[in-house]
Scaffold this motif. Sequence first.
Motif, PDB file in Angstrom:
ATOM      1  N   ASN A 157       0.888  -1.676   0.118  1.00 51.01           N
ATOM      2  CA  ASN A 157      -0.258  -0.135   0.251  1.00 51.01           C
ATOM      3  C   ASN A 157       1.262   1.668   0.193  1.00 51.01           C
ATOM      4  O   ASN A 157       2.186   1.016   0.779  1.00 51.01           O
ATOM      5  N   LEU A 158       0.500   2.219  -0.563  1.00 53.14           N
ATOM      6  CA  LEU A 158       0.904   3.426  -0.995  1.00 53.14           C
ATOM      7  C   LEU A 158       1.060   4.295   0.748  1.00 53.14           C
ATOM      8  O   LEU A 158       0.207   3.996   1.264  1.00 53.14           O
ATOM      9  N   VAL A 159       2.608   4.851   0.935  1.00 55.31           N
ATOM     10  CA  VAL A 159       2.680   5.238   2.374  1.00 55.31           C
ATOM     11  C   VAL A 159       2.329   6.837   2.346  1.00 55.31           C
ATOM     12  O   VAL A 159       3.020   7.173   0.992  1.00 55.31           O
ATOM     13  N   THR A 160       1.922   7.456   2.996  1.00 55.31           N
ATOM     14  CA  THR A 160       2.222   9.056   2.825  1.00 55.31           C
ATOM     15  C   THR A 160       2.062   9.327   4.584  1.00 55.31           C
ATOM     16  O   THR A 160       1.995   8.828   5.481  1.00 55.31           O
ATOM     17  N   LEU A 161       2.715  10.977   4.154  1.00 53.53           N
ATOM     18  CA  LEU A 161       2.564  11.363   5.983  1.00 53.53           C
ATOM     19  C   LEU A 161       1.418  12.491   5.953  1.00 53.53           C
ATOM     20  O   LEU A 161       1.634  13.302   4.482  1.00 53.53           O
ATOM     21  N   VAL A 162       0.967  12.926   6.557  1.00 57.32           N
ATOM     22  CA  VAL A 162      -0.071  13.963   6.757  1.00 57.32           C
ATOM     23  C   VAL A 162       0.632  14.382   7.624  1.00 57.32           C
ATOM     24  O   VAL A 162       0.921  14.192   9.071  1.00 57.32           O
ATOM     25  N   CYS A 163       1.294  15.934   7.116  1.00 52.81           N
ATOM     26  CA  CYS A 163       1.163  16.814   7.238  1.00 52.81           C
ATOM     27  C   CYS A 163       0.474  18.054   8.183  1.00 52.81           C
ATOM     28  O   CYS A 163       0.033  18.868   7.200  1.00 52.81           O
ATOM     29  N   THR A 164       0.513  18.366   9.445  1.00 53.69           N
ATOM     30  CA  THR A 164       0.043  19.369  10.124  1.00 53.69           C
ATOM     31  C   THR A 164       0.176  20.515  10.896  1.00 53.69           C
ATOM     32  O   THR A 164       1.873  20.011  11.191  1.00 53.69           O
ATOM     33  N   LEU A 165      -0.437  21.300  10.627  1.00 52.22           N
ATOM     34  CA  LEU A 165      -0.201  22.968  12.014  1.00 52.22           C
ATOM     35  C   LEU A 165      -0.333  22.419  13.410  1.00 52.22           C
ATOM     36  O   LEU A 165      -1.368  22.522  13.829  1.00 52.22           O
ATOM     37  N   LYS A 166       0.592  22.346  14.133  1.00 56.26           N
ATOM     38  CA  LYS A 166       0.803  22.434  16.230  1.00 56.26           C
ATOM     39  C   LYS A 166      -0.160  23.946  15.826  1.00 56.26           C
ATOM     40  O   LYS A 166       0.185  25.174  15.127  1.00 56.26           O
ATOM     41  N   PRO A 167      -0.544  24.444  17.472  1.00 57.43           N
ATOM     42  CA  PRO A 167      -1.067  25.458  17.512  1.00 57.43           C
ATOM     43  C   PRO A 167       0.527  26.619  17.733  1.00 57.43           C
ATOM     44  O   PRO A 167       0.358  27.759  17.745  1.00 57.43           O
ATOM     45  N   ASN A 168       1.779  25.783  18.010  1.00 57.42           N
ATOM     46  CA  ASN A 168       3.208  26.539  18.402  1.00 57.42           C
ATOM     47  C   ASN A 168       3.669  27.201  16.721  1.00 57.42           C
ATOM     48  O   ASN A 168       4.687  27.335  16.433  1.00 57.42           O
ATOM     49  N   GLY A 169       3.180  26.215  15.833  1.00 62.03           N
ATOM     50  CA  GLY A 169       3.526  26.968  14.408  1.00 62.03           C
ATOM     51  C   GLY A 169       4.039  26.163  13.679  1.00 62.03           C
ATOM     52  O   GLY A 169       4.460  26.199  12.526  1.00 62.03           O
ATOM     53  N   SER A 170       4.744  24.999  14.383  1.00 61.96           N
ATOM     54  CA  SER A 170       5.919  24.074  13.757  1.00 61.96           C
ATOM     55  C   SER A 170       4.931  22.784  13.302  1.00 61.96           C
ATOM     56  O   SER A 170       3.500  23.128  13.303  1.00 61.96           O
ATOM     57  N   THR A 171       5.367  21.983  12.209  1.00 63.65           N
ATOM     58  CA  THR A 171       4.932  20.517  11.792  1.00 63.65           C
ATOM     59  C   THR A 171       4.068  19.846  12.038  1.00 63.65           C
ATOM     60  O   THR A 171       5.680  19.203  12.898  1.00 63.65           O
ATOM     61  N   ASN A 172       3.629  19.249  12.138  1.00 66.71           N
ATOM     62  CA  ASN A 172       3.496  17.754  12.919  1.00 66.71           C
ATOM     63  C   ASN A 172       3.109  16.728  11.455  1.00 66.71           C
ATOM     64  O   ASN A 172       2.819  17.037  10.941  1.00 66.71           O
ATOM     65  N   LEU A 173       3.710  15.529  11.684  1.00 66.56           N
ATOM     66  CA  LEU A 173       3.127  14.033  11.023  1.00 66.56           C
ATOM     67  C   LEU A 173       3.101  13.568  11.434  1.00 66.56           C
ATOM     68  O   LEU A 173       3.627  12.051  12.170  1.00 66.56           O
ATOM     69  N   ALA A 174       2.286  12.574  10.825  1.00 62.54           N
ATOM     70  CA  ALA A 174       1.362  11.480  10.725  1.00 62.54           C
ATOM     71  C   ALA A 174       1.729  10.355   9.556  1.00 62.54           C
ATOM     72  O   ALA A 174       1.413  10.822   8.319  1.00 62.54           O
ATOM     73  N   THR A 175       1.896   9.296   9.875  1.00 69.03           N
ATOM     74  CA  THR A 175       1.770   8.069   8.248  1.00 69.03           C
ATOM     75  C   THR A 175       0.637   8.018   8.172  1.00 69.03           C
ATOM     76  O   THR A 175       0.218   7.272  10.002  1.00 69.03           O
ATOM     77  N   VAL A 176       0.659   7.785   7.069  1.00 71.85           N
ATOM     78  CA  VAL A 176      -1.273   7.062   7.184  1.00 71.85           C
ATOM     79  C   VAL A 176      -0.847   6.040   5.991  1.00 71.85           C
ATOM     80  O   VAL A 176      -0.259   6.334   4.424  1.00 71.85           O
ATOM     81  N   SER A 177      -0.912   4.939   5.656  1.00 69.02           N
ATOM     82  CA  SER A 177      -1.589   4.312   4.324  1.00 69.02           C
ATOM     83  C   SER A 177      -2.370   3.979   4.174  1.00 69.02           C
ATOM     84  O   SER A 177      -2.488   2.791   3.105  1.00 69.02           O
ATOM     85  N   TRP A 178      -4.171   4.344   4.918  1.00 73.08           N
ATOM     86  CA  TRP A 178      -5.146   4.541   3.893  1.00 73.08           C
ATOM     87  C   TRP A 178      -5.060   5.602   3.497  1.00 73.08           C
ATOM     88  O   TRP A 178      -5.720   6.543   4.451  1.00 73.08           O
ATOM     89  N   CYS A 179      -4.739   5.731   2.003  1.00 71.95           N
ATOM     90  CA  CYS A 179      -5.175   7.439   1.586  1.00 71.95           C
ATOM     91  C   CYS A 179      -5.460   7.072  -0.224  1.00 71.95           C
ATOM     92  O   CYS A 179      -4.256   6.069  -0.744  1.00 71.95           O
ATOM     93  N   THR A 180      -6.293   7.681  -0.531  1.00 70.27           N
ATOM     94  CA  THR A 180      -6.017   7.450  -2.077  1.00 70.27           C
ATOM     95  C   THR A 180      -7.050   8.401  -2.901  1.00 70.27           C
ATOM     96  O   THR A 180      -7.512   9.627  -2.076  1.00 70.27           O
TER      97      THR A 180
END
Length: 164
Positions: A16-39
């Motif tokens: 399955n294709l792997v993705t990193l979901v990149c989001t913005l934390k309240p302090n302005g830094s980036t958070n990353l989460a590994t997800v392989s359920w993406c389409t």
Amino acid sequence: MKKITLPKASQLTSPNLVTLVCTLKPNGSTNLATVSWCTYLSYRPGMVAFAMAKTSYSGELVRLNKQVIVTVPGVALADAVLGCGSTSGRDTDKVSAFNLKLTALEGSAIKIPEHSRVAMVCTLKEYHEVGDHILYICNVAQVYGDESEAALFAWNGYAQVHGL
């Protein structure tokens, strides 16, 4: 054929294709989460969907900010991808913990890891509870790519990652 469990089916249908979901934390830094359920859902208009556990900190950030960048990491990020998938950004700065170098994309405060093959800048359209996960449906605003980076895939029911 014999009856099997859904987790076993995910092993049998690897990779399955792997993705990193990149989001913005309240302090302005980036958070990353590994997800392989993406389409991919639609090309016109551009839409993608991904699923994350209900308890996911990144999911909370997507719902809060309505902004996300979905990236397809390159093989150079294999160790970081495994680490990002096994820790929570709620109490860990994953960028520092996994020695990631980030780069900016035009028009977004969210940064992405260097060595990404694809980056899709998205806004949250809607989300739905689906069992033990939440399905996020997003509109794609911009797409970036680097064909020189080989994509990562999840194998053995998400237990391993490597390129093809």
